[in-house]
Design an enzyme around this catalytic site. Structure first.
Site, short mmCIF file in Angstrom:
data_model
loop_
_atom_site.label_atom_id
_atom_site.label_comp_id
_atom_site.label_asym_id
_atom_site.label_seq_id
_atom_site.Cartn_x
_atom_site.Cartn_y
_atom_site.Cartn_z
N ASN A 37 0.82 -1.21 0.00
CA ASN A 37 0.00 0.00 0.00
C ASN A 37 0.85 1.27 0.00
OD1 ASN A 37 -2.37 1.43 0.03
ND2 ASN A 37 -3.10 0.63 2.00
N HIS A 122 -15.27 -4.69 10.17
CA HIS A 122 -15.00 -3.35 10.72
C HIS A 122 -16.32 -2.60 10.88
CE1 HIS A 122 -10.56 -2.95 9.27
NE2 HIS A 122 -10.82 -4.16 9.73
N ARG A 147 -14.64 -5.46 14.84
CA ARG A 147 -13.70 -4.43 15.29
C ARG A 147 -14.45 -3.10 15.35
NH1 ARG A 147 -8.71 -1.69 12.05
NH2 ARG A 147 -10.38 -0.24 11.55
N TYR A 159 -8.39 7.51 13.06
CA TYR A 159 -8.11 6.28 12.34
C TYR A 159 -9.28 5.31 12.45
CZ TYR A 159 -6.69 1.59 11.40
OH TYR A 159 -6.70 0.32 10.90
N ASP A 210 -8.50 -1.43 17.43
CA ASP A 210 -7.18 -1.19 16.87
C ASP A 210 -6.63 0.14 17.37
OD1 ASP A 210 -4.90 -1.05 15.35
OD2 ASP A 210 -5.89 -1.16 13.41
N HIS A 212 -3.57 1.13 16.46
CA HIS A 212 -2.77 1.53 15.30
C HIS A 212 -1.45 2.17 15.68
CE1 HIS A 212 -2.60 2.37 10.88
NE2 HIS A 212 -3.27 1.23 10.92
N GLU A 236 -5.39 -4.31 19.21
CA GLU A 236 -4.43 -4.52 18.12
C GLU A 236 -3.42 -3.38 18.05
OE1 GLU A 236 -4.66 -4.30 13.25
OE2 GLU A 236 -6.46 -4.83 14.40
N GLU A 262 0.66 -6.60 11.52
CA GLU A 262 0.29 -6.44 10.12
C GLU A 262 1.41 -5.83 9.29
OE1 GLU A 262 -2.23 -2.41 9.45
OE2 GLU A 262 -3.22 -3.87 10.75
N ARG A 283 -0.29 -11.01 13.59
CA ARG A 283 -1.14 -10.58 12.49
C ARG A 283 -0.41 -10.49 11.15
NH1 ARG A 283 -3.91 -6.38 11.90
NH2 ARG A 283 -5.58 -7.66 11.06
N GLU A 339 -9.15 -11.25 9.54
CA GLU A 339 -9.77 -9.96 9.23
C GLU A 339 -10.47 -10.03 7.88
OE1 GLU A 339 -8.56 -5.21 9.12
OE2 GLU A 339 -7.00 -6.75 8.93
N TRP A 402 1.16 6.77 12.34
CA TRP A 402 -0.16 6.65 11.76
C TRP A 402 -0.63 5.19 11.86
CZ3 TRP A 402 -2.63 3.85 7.92
CH2 TRP A 402 -3.97 4.19 7.74
#
Length: 402
Positions: A37, A122, A147, A159, A210, A212, A236, A262, A283, A339, A402
Site C-alpha cells: 500500500n 469493521h 472491530r 483512524y 485497533d 494503530h 491490536e 500487520e 497478524r 480480518e 499513523w
C-alpha cells in the site's frame, strides 16, 4: 514442468493492486499478490527487474528452494518490498502446484483443521451512537466478531472512521493527507465506547479494537487495564513493535489479549514477542511476510507458545491474498481469526473468486489452487493512480505514528 514466462499486472479498480502471473510450459499458471500500500511500483519494479529473470526455466514445484533462493540469494534480506515480491512468487507457485495436482491449496498445507474460518469485520462511527448503529448492522449480517472504532471528541478525523458511512479506505489518491492526534483524548474516549457496546450487545459478541501503533507501552498498559471489564477479543497494535520488549511492560499490567504484526515481514519481527508470550495473536499477512511458505513457519513457531494467528485482511490485500489467507486459516492448527474487509464490486469483477462468506465465517472454496483468477482485459480499464496512506501529527505539529 518448467516456468516459461512471468509478468506483473498493475490495476486500480478503486485502489491499486500488483499481481504476478507465472506461466508454465504445460499451460498452467499461478497468481500471486505483491501489493504494498502506497509503494506498489517499488514491488513491481523489484519483481520485473530482479526476480522474474531468475524464475525462467525453474521447476515451479520447488517452492522451498525458490523461496530460499530469493531470500538468501539476494544477500539484502527482509524489508517490505523484498518480502512482498517473494510472497507474490511463492503464492503463485502454490497456486500452480494446487492446479497441477487438482486440489485446493489447503490440502497441500496439511488439510482442513476446521470447517470454515471465523472472520471479523469493521464497524465505526463518528461518535458512540453512530458506532452502535454500525455494529448492529454488521451483527445483523451475521458477524460474530466486530472491530469497533469511533471518532474521538475534539479531533477532526480518527483512524478507522471513514468519511462515508459504511466505507473505510485509508489510502487516498494524490499526496498524503495529514491527520491530527491527541493521545489523552483518545484514551478517555475508548473505555466508554466499549462500556456502551457491552451494555447494548451483551457478552456473546466478540469485540476488537485497533490502537494503530499510537501509544507508548505504559499508555497501552493503561488502556488494556481499563478495557478488562469489557472482555475484548484483543487490542491490536497498541504500540510500535520495533521495540519488541515494550510489549513486556504492557503484558505486566493487563490481561486484555494483545495482537500485533500487520506490518511484520518476517518471523524475526515477532521472535521475542512470541517466545516470551508477550502477545496472543500474530497478524503477519501472506503478502507482506514472504508468502505461504514463510507464514506457515511463523505459525508453527507461534504454536509452540500458545500464540494464534490473526492475519491482516484489509482492502490493500487483493482477492489473491484473501484466498491464500483463507486456505492458510482453514489448514493451520493455531488459527485464531481472519480480518475481513469486503472488496468493491469493481475489484471482485477484476478478480473472480471461489471464496465466500456466510454467518460470520468464510471458506476458500474447493477449486484447485487458490480459486482466484485475474480478468486481464477488465483490469486494463483501471490504470494505476498514485495513492498514499495518511500521515499523522499531534496537535502541536509533531509527526507521530499513523
Amino acid at each position: 514442468m518448467k516456468i516459461t514466462d512471468a509478468y506483473v499486472n498493475i490495476t486500480s479498480p478503486g485502489r491499486n493492486f500488483v499481481t504476478l502471473k507465472i506461466v508454465t510450459d504445460e499451460g498452467i499458471y499461478g497468481l500471486g499478490d505483491g501489493t504494498l500500500n502506497g509503494r506498489e511500483l517499488a514491488v513491481a519494479a523489484y519483481l520485473t527487474e530482479h526476480v522474474i529473470p531468475c524464475l525462467i526455466g525453474r521447476d515451479p514445484f520447488q517452492t522451498e528452494d525458490i523461496w530460499q533462493y530469493l531470500y538468501r540469494g539476494a544477500y539484502w534480506r527482509r524489508g517490505p518490498v523484498t518480502m512482498s515480491a517473494i510472497a507474490a512468487v511463492d503464492v503463485a507457485l502454490w497456486d500452480i502446484k494446487g492446479k497441477a495436482l487438482q486440489t485446493p491449496i489447503y490440502n497441500l498445507l496439511g488439510g482442513r483443521s476446521r470447517e470454515s474460518v471465523m472472520v471479523y469485520c469493521h464497524a465505526f462511527g463518528k461518535d458512540v451512537g453512530a458506532a452502535l448503529e454500525d455494529v448492529a448492522k454488521h451483527k445483523e449480517m451475521g458477524y460474530r466478531a466486530i472491530r469497533v472504532q469511533s471518532g474521538v471528541p475534539g479531533l477532526k478525523s480518527t483512524y478507522g472512521v471513514g468519511k462515508v458511512a459504511g466505507h473505510y479506505e485509508p489510502a487516498e489518491r494524490g499526496l498524503p493527507t495529514e491527520y491530527e492526534w491527541e493521545t489523552e483524548a483518545y484514551l478517555r474516549s475508548v473505555p466508554p465506547l466499549f462500556s456502551k457496546m457491552r451494555e447494548t450487545f451483551g457478552e456473546e459478541l466478540h469485540l476488537l479494537h485497533d490502537c494503530h501503533h499510537r501509544l507508548t507501552p505504559i499508555e497501552a498498559a493503561r488502556l488494556g487495564k481499563e478495557l478488562e471489564p469489557f472482555h475484548l477479543f484483543w487490542i491490536e497494535d497498541p504500540t510500535p513493535a520495533e521495540l519488541q520488549e515494550g510489549f513486556r511492560l504492557i503484558r505486566q499490567h493487563t490481561t486484555t489479549p494483545l495482537a500485533v504484526g500487520e506490518v511484520f515481514n518476517s518471523l524475526w519481527d515477532a521472535h521475542e514477542l512470541i517466545r516470551n508470550q508477550w502477545i496472543d495473536y500474530v497478524r503477519a499477512t501472506v503478502v507482506h511476510a514472504g508468502g505461504l511458505t514463510h507464514l506457515k513457519k511463523l505459525a508453527d513457531f507461534a504454536a509452540l507458545y500458545h500464540v494464534k494467528t490473526g492475519c491482516h485482511g484489509a482492502t490493500d490485500l487483493s482477492p489473491v491474498s484473501m484466498a491464500a489467507a483463507l486456505h492458510f486459516g482453514l489448514a493451520v492448527h493455531n488459527f485464531g481469526i481472519q480480518e475481513h474487509m469486503p472488496h468493491s464490486e469493481e475489484t471482485d469483477a477484476v478478480f473472480p473468486h471461489q471464496y465466500s462468506y456466510q454467518d460470520g465465517y468464510m471458506h476458500p472454496g474447493d477449486k484447485p489452487g487458490l480459486g482466484v483468477d485475474l480478468d486481464e482485459k477488465l483490469a486494463a480499464h483501471y490504470e494505476y493512480q498514485r495513492a498514499y496512506l495518511p500521515v499523522n501529527r499531534k496537535q502541536d505539529g509533531t509527526l507521530t505514528d499513523w
